[in-house]
Design a protein around this motif. Structure first.
Motif: not given
Length: 336
Positions: A116-117, A165-169, A172-178, A253-254
């Motif tokens: 993720l980083e 899954e929670l970490m990646a969400h 995705a929210h903070l940094f926009g990674t699809p 949604p976010v």
């Protein structure tokens, strides 16, 4: 204009699912960097054999580094500059997690954090990562759908996968990674791991040893053939979250984040599955009936409806085809 071939980084490329996924990507014209530390959780020779096959392709290269090694892993990522990352490296196994919990924290949590980083600092078009049907835990409503609760894991393995899954969400929210997390069900097929049931059954029957049958054989699984799984993963790599939402999507949604089941969408009784092994070998198994194991669940069944809506595809290979394919591979690999 034809888009350029993808540059895809596959973690765990010498593993069972990673090998098949990398093979499928190479067949589709991608350039693939495999990342694998060739851990000794099971026979490293099997991993080396898979890697040798991938290494015969001119568009494949391997970085022998652990995803827990942020420096070495980062060097490989930056040098390759992937468009897509498929994160399959993990410490697998429900039962192993009961006796060896620390390895799951390292490989599954710290390793995924490093993925993720890197995706945060060196963005990719799409990050895909493996989760598991085990996250459904104590749920009993079948088939499992992506909107069901996943807060009742029955093993540390499942808990670490749910945590990723929670970490990646959040990323995705903070940094926009699809990001897409796919949940595997009971995967089987050629080049499978020695700790998996089909491998154990085949080996024991050939050696005249009893096979262990848990819960008295009263188990039901959504068995998913590995080539079907790899096909679904490759197709999902083009279904970037947020581009084209579909009906009854699991899209957050976010955040540009979704979860997708990859399963056959059907149930097979364990005893019927064992029967396919016996037919393929032409031998009857000696069965040792045992109680349910800690951390295990009685039944699984995937809803593959979202996968089909996103990709136009769903697994179709039945155990009557997939089990004999594994047995043929086993006999060629170990008896030739």
């Amino acid at each position: 204009m034809t888009p350029p071939p993808k540059r895809v980084l596959v973690t765990g490329s010498a593993g069972f699912i990673g090998f098949h996924t990398a093979s499928k990507l190479l067949q589709r014209g991608a350039t693939v960097l495999g990342v694998d530390n060739f851990s000794d959780y099971y026979d490293v020779r099997l991993k080396e054999s898979r890697n040798d096959i991938l290494g015969n392709h001119p568009n494949f290269s391997i970085a022998r580094v652990s995803i827990e090694d942020s420096s070495g892993f980062g060097d490989a990522w930056r040098s390759f500059r992937p468009d897509v990352v498929i994160h399959l490296a993990a410490q697998a196994g429900v039962r192993h997690s009961i006796d060896h919990p620390a390895s799951y924290i390292g490989a599954n949590l710290i390793g995924t954090f490093n993925v993720l980083e890197l995706a945060r600092h060196y963005p990719v078009r799409h990050l895909l990562a493996a989760s598991t049907s085990s996250v459904y835990g104590a749920n009993t409503d079948m088939p499992f759908t992506e909107d069901q609760r996943t807060q009742t894991p029955l093993s540390l393995y499942a808990a670490t996968k749910g945590a990723t899954e929670l970490m990646a969400h959040s990323y995705a929210h903070l940094f926009g990674t699809p990001t897409t997390f796919f949940r595997f069900f009971t995967v089987y097929g050629p080049w499978g791991r020695p700790d998996m049931a089909l491998f154990k059954f085949t080996k024991a029957i050939l050696e005249g040893e009893p096979i262990e049958v848990f819960n008295g054989g009263d188990m039901v699984r959504d068995f998913t053939y590995v080539d079907d799984l790899a096909e679904a993963i490759v197709r999902l790599s083009d279904a970037i979250p947020g581009d084209q939402p579909v009906e009854r999507d699991s899209l957050s949604p976010v955040a540009p984040f979704r979860t997708v089941n990859i399963g056959a969408g059907s149930q097979t009784q364990l005893m019927d599955y064992i029967g396919e092994v016996e037919r393929a070998l032409g031998q009857t198994a000696v069965k040792k009936y045992l109680p349910m194991q800690q951390g295990d669940i009685h039944a699984t069944e995937a809803s593959a409806a979202l996968l089909q809506r996103l990709t136009g595809y769903m697994p179709t290979t039945p155990p009557s085809v997939g089990v004999p394919a594994f047995v043929r591979w086993y006999l060629e690999h170990y008896r030739s």
